[in-house]
Design an enzyme around this catalytic site. Structure first.
Site, PDB file in Angstrom:
ATOM      1  N   TYR A 154      -1.587  -0.185  10.772  1.00 12.92           N
ATOM      2  CA  TYR A 154      -1.896  -0.854   9.492  1.00 12.92           C
ATOM      3  C   TYR A 154      -0.761  -0.591   8.500  1.00 12.92           C
ATOM      4  O   TYR A 154      -0.182  -1.517   7.932  1.00 12.92           O
ATOM      5  CB  TYR A 154      -3.226  -0.363   8.916  1.00 12.92           C
ATOM      6  CG  TYR A 154      -3.338  -0.620   7.440  1.00 12.92           C
ATOM      7  CD1 TYR A 154      -3.157   0.415   6.517  1.00 12.92           C
ATOM      8  CD2 TYR A 154      -3.558  -1.903   6.960  1.00 12.92           C
ATOM      9  CE1 TYR A 154      -3.207   0.164   5.154  1.00 12.92           C
ATOM     10  CE2 TYR A 154      -3.604  -2.158   5.604  1.00 12.92           C
ATOM     11  CZ  TYR A 154      -3.423  -1.116   4.704  1.00 12.92           C
ATOM     12  OH  TYR A 154      -3.447  -1.372   3.359  1.00 12.92           O
ATOM     13  N   GLY A 162      -4.206  11.937  11.135  1.00 16.52           N
ATOM     14  CA  GLY A 162      -3.400  10.987  10.354  1.00 16.52           C
ATOM     15  C   GLY A 162      -3.486  11.224   8.859  1.00 16.52           C
ATOM     16  O   GLY A 162      -2.665  10.709   8.103  1.00 16.52           O
ATOM     17  N   LYS A 177       2.303  -3.182   6.831  1.00 14.94           N
ATOM     18  CA  LYS A 177       2.637  -3.346   5.406  1.00 14.94           C
ATOM     19  C   LYS A 177       4.129  -3.067   5.192  1.00 14.94           C
ATOM     20  O   LYS A 177       4.832  -3.775   4.471  1.00 14.94           O
ATOM     21  CB  LYS A 177       1.792  -2.393   4.547  1.00 14.94           C
ATOM     22  CG  LYS A 177       0.317  -2.750   4.478  1.00 14.94           C
ATOM     23  CD  LYS A 177       0.117  -4.011   3.643  1.00 14.94           C
ATOM     24  CE  LYS A 177      -1.339  -4.424   3.563  1.00 14.94           C
ATOM     25  NZ  LYS A 177      -1.543  -5.647   2.757  1.00 14.94           N
ATOM     26  N   SER A 211       0.836  -1.200   0.000  1.00 15.29           N
ATOM     27  CA  SER A 211       0.000   0.000   0.000  1.00 15.29           C
ATOM     28  C   SER A 211       0.868   1.245   0.000  1.00 15.29           C
ATOM     29  O   SER A 211       1.966   1.247   0.562  1.00 15.29           O
ATOM     30  CB  SER A 211      -0.887  -0.005   1.262  1.00 15.29           C
ATOM     31  OG  SER A 211      -1.501   1.253   1.426  1.00 15.29           O
TER      32      SER A 211
HETATM   33  C1  WQD Z   1      -9.569   9.512   1.043  1.00 12.40           C
HETATM   34  C2  WQD Z   1      -9.885  10.990   1.248  1.00 12.40           C
HETATM   35  C3  WQD Z   1     -10.175  11.602   3.551  1.00 12.40           C
HETATM   36  C4  WQD Z   1     -13.886   9.315   4.136  1.00 12.40           C
HETATM   37  C5  WQD Z   1      -6.673   4.634   3.165  1.00 12.40           C
HETATM   38  C6  WQD Z   1      -5.516   3.771   3.591  1.00 12.40           C
HETATM   39  C7  WQD Z   1      -4.897   3.112   2.382  1.00 12.40           C
HETATM   40  C8  WQD Z   1      -5.962   2.335   1.664  1.00 12.40           C
HETATM   41  C9  WQD Z   1      -7.044   3.306   1.219  1.00 12.40           C
HETATM   42  C10 WQD Z   1      -6.232   0.051   2.358  1.00 12.40           C
HETATM   43  C11 WQD Z   1      -9.139  11.607   2.424  1.00 12.40           C
HETATM   44  C12 WQD Z   1     -11.480  11.804   2.764  1.00 12.40           C
HETATM   45  C13 WQD Z   1     -12.746   9.872   3.583  1.00 12.40           C
HETATM   46  C14 WQD Z   1     -14.961  10.165   4.533  1.00 12.40           C
HETATM   47  C15 WQD Z   1     -13.701  12.063   3.776  1.00 12.40           C
HETATM   48  N1  WQD Z   1      -6.500   1.345   2.499  1.00 12.40           N
HETATM   49  N2  WQD Z   1     -12.666  11.216   3.406  1.00 12.40           N
HETATM   50  N3  WQD Z   1     -14.828  11.512   4.334  1.00 12.40           N
HETATM   51  O1  WQD Z   1      -7.101   7.553   3.891  1.00 12.40           O
HETATM   52  O2  WQD Z   1      -6.310   8.017   1.496  1.00 12.40           O
HETATM   53  O3  WQD Z   1      -6.219   5.708   2.378  1.00 12.40           O
HETATM   54  O4  WQD Z   1      -7.589   3.875   2.420  1.00 12.40           O
HETATM   55  O5  WQD Z   1      -5.580  -0.514   1.525  1.00 12.40           O
HETATM   56  O6  WQD Z   1      -3.879   2.235   2.781  1.00 12.40           O
HETATM   57  O7  WQD Z   1      -4.530   4.587   4.191  1.00 12.40           O
HETATM   58  O8  WQD Z   1      -8.433   6.731   1.878  1.00 12.40           O
HETATM   59  O9  WQD Z   1     -10.814   6.788   1.299  1.00 12.40           O
HETATM   60  O10 WQD Z   1     -10.169   6.856   3.755  1.00 12.40           O
HETATM   61  O11 WQD Z   1      -9.760   8.859   2.305  1.00 12.40           O
HETATM   62  O12 WQD Z   1     -13.620  13.300   3.617  1.00 12.40           O
HETATM   63  O13 WQD Z   1     -16.041   9.739   5.061  1.00 12.40           O
HETATM   64  O14 WQD Z   1     -11.274  11.140   1.540  1.00 12.40           O
HETATM   65  O15 WQD Z   1      -9.982  12.667   4.474  1.00 12.40           O
HETATM   66  O16 WQD Z   1      -8.830  12.954   2.094  1.00 12.40           O
HETATM   67  P1  WQD Z   1      -6.979   7.118   2.463  1.00 12.40           P
HETATM   68  P2  WQD Z   1      -9.863   7.252   2.342  1.00 12.40           P
END
Ligand code: WQD
Length: 349
Positions: free
Chosen positions: A157, A304, A161, A132
């Site tokens: 997490y 985070g 990885k 990831s």
């Molecule tokens: C994307 C953007 C949030 C939800 C994580 C893991 C990564 C992979 C993918 C597993 C960010 C914003 C999100 C919400 C929001 N996981 N957001 N409201 O954090 O980039 O990556 O998931 O393999 O390893 O780190 O993905 O989809 O959670 O967030 O505003 O209800 O959407 O702040 O900017 P992320 P995400």
């Protein structure tokens, strides 16, 4: 002689999409899953796997196995001639990993070492690892290439990885028979165009796209946008979203390298599109794809989170002959088709 792949975590989102591409490409597939994040049908078969079999008209050999059970893992290699392992099985919630670090380190790291140990005992040295972009931690430059420092992760997490990648590097140094490819996914989204398989998170989705899709289908009244004061074009977080079918096809290219290239050792590739889209960009694109209004409210940043994260995926293009083909329109249209057809995911409830 057909190349037989053992796919761990094959009932999951990326695993099931990859199995579909493997079957269509003529590979024989053995799938194991412990159902920690997958829906099962009455015959104790993952619903996603049953649907993949219907779509490909090919059979998958399935076993309900937890990788922490070394006896069960050994049994797989005793029963089947396995040429390569594609390892997807992992717990993957960033938030949950902060609450339950031991569970994440045991499952994601110890589970993997048990698998690798058993492979070694069986003389199987071809390993494809689902990593990831989280291993890059706080981004020091953009776009992120494979030379970017890793390990500065902000959650267990991501650290799990990273630690597994370090274990794999040491293994390849210690024993030149190992051929390992680690694929660093950016943000997987979308669904197979049939609308029959897709992302089906347990409980309230942590990730953006499944949450948006569930708002569109009426399971939540609105989306909370975490942070609107980032240094990005519209203040909301920017990510490199990649269609899960492009991601699955990237595994095919990687497996072909493992099968055909004699060179052994540890290889790592980013799988992303190289483009970054903000949260508001995704909301707009999903509204256009679904014809639904996605209500949202701007709230505080999520701990985070980084402002921007997107890839330089040119190494995979040069060395694997792979490049993402699908754009944000297909990502949203295909997600909506899956969510509309399966408002409650794989469960019929
Ligand atoms: C994307 C953007 C949030 C939800 C994580 C893991 C990564 C992979 C993918 C597993 C960010 C914003 C999100 C919400 C929001 N996981 N957001 N409201 O954090 O980039 O990556 O998931 O393999 O390893 O780190 O993905 O989809 O959670 O967030 O505003 O209800 O959407 O702040 O900017 P992320 P995400």
């Amino acid at each position: 002689m057909t190349f037989t792949i053992l796919v761990t975590g094959g009932a999951g989102y990326v695993g099931s999409h990859t199995i579909l591409e493997l079957l269509n490409a003529g590979f024989d597939v053995i799938c194991v899953d412990n159902f920690s994040n997958a829906h099962k049908d009455s015959a104790n078969i993952p619903t996603a796997i049953s649907r993949v079999e219907q779509l490909t008209k090919r059979k998958v050999t399935f076993y309900s196995v937890d990788l922490m059970d070394k006896g069960a893992v050994k049994g797989l290699f005793a029963k089947h001639k396995i040429d390569c392992v594609a390892h997807f099985a992992a717990l993957k919630s960033v938030g949950e990993s902060c609450r339950l670090p031991l569970k994440y380190y045991q499952n994601n790291i110890i589970g993997t070492t048990i698998l690798l140990e058993t492979m070694e005992e069986a003389g199987c040295y071809n390993f494809l690892y689902s990593s990831s972009a989280t291993v890059y931690g706080e981004t020091q430059y953009l776009p992120i290439d494979e030379k970017h420092p890793t390990g500065n992760c902000t959650n267990p997490y991501g650290k799990s990885k990273y630690f597994v990648e370090e274990i794999l590097k040491d293994l390849c140094i210690a024993d030149k028979k190992w051929k390992v490819i680690s694929l660093r996914y950016f943000n997987p989204v979308g669904s197979h165009q049939s609308g029959q398989i897709g992302e089906d998170p347990n409980g309230i989705p942590n990730n953006l796209m499944p949450f948006i899709a569930q708002v569109a289908v009426g399971r939540h009244p609105s989306l909370k946008i975490f942070g609107s004061d980032y240094n990005t074009h519209d203040g909301t977080g920017v990510r490199d979203y990649i269609h899960v079918v492009d991601l699955a096809k990237g595994h095919l290219n990687a497996l072909n390298k493992l099968e055909k290239v004699k060179e052994t050792g540890f290889f790592v590739y980013n799988l992303g599109t190289g483009s970054g889209y903000s949260v508001l960009d995704m909301v707009k694109a999903f509204q256009e794809a679904s014809g639904k209004t996605i209500r949202y409210e701007l709230v505080a940043r999520r701990p985070g989170d980084v402002a921007s994260c997107y890839s330089d995926a040119s190494l995979a293009e040069r060395e694997l002959g792979w490049k993402a083909q699908l754009g944000i329109k297909e990502m949203c249209e295909d997600t909506w088709r899956w969510q509309k057809n399966n408002p409650n995911g794989y469960s019929k409830l």
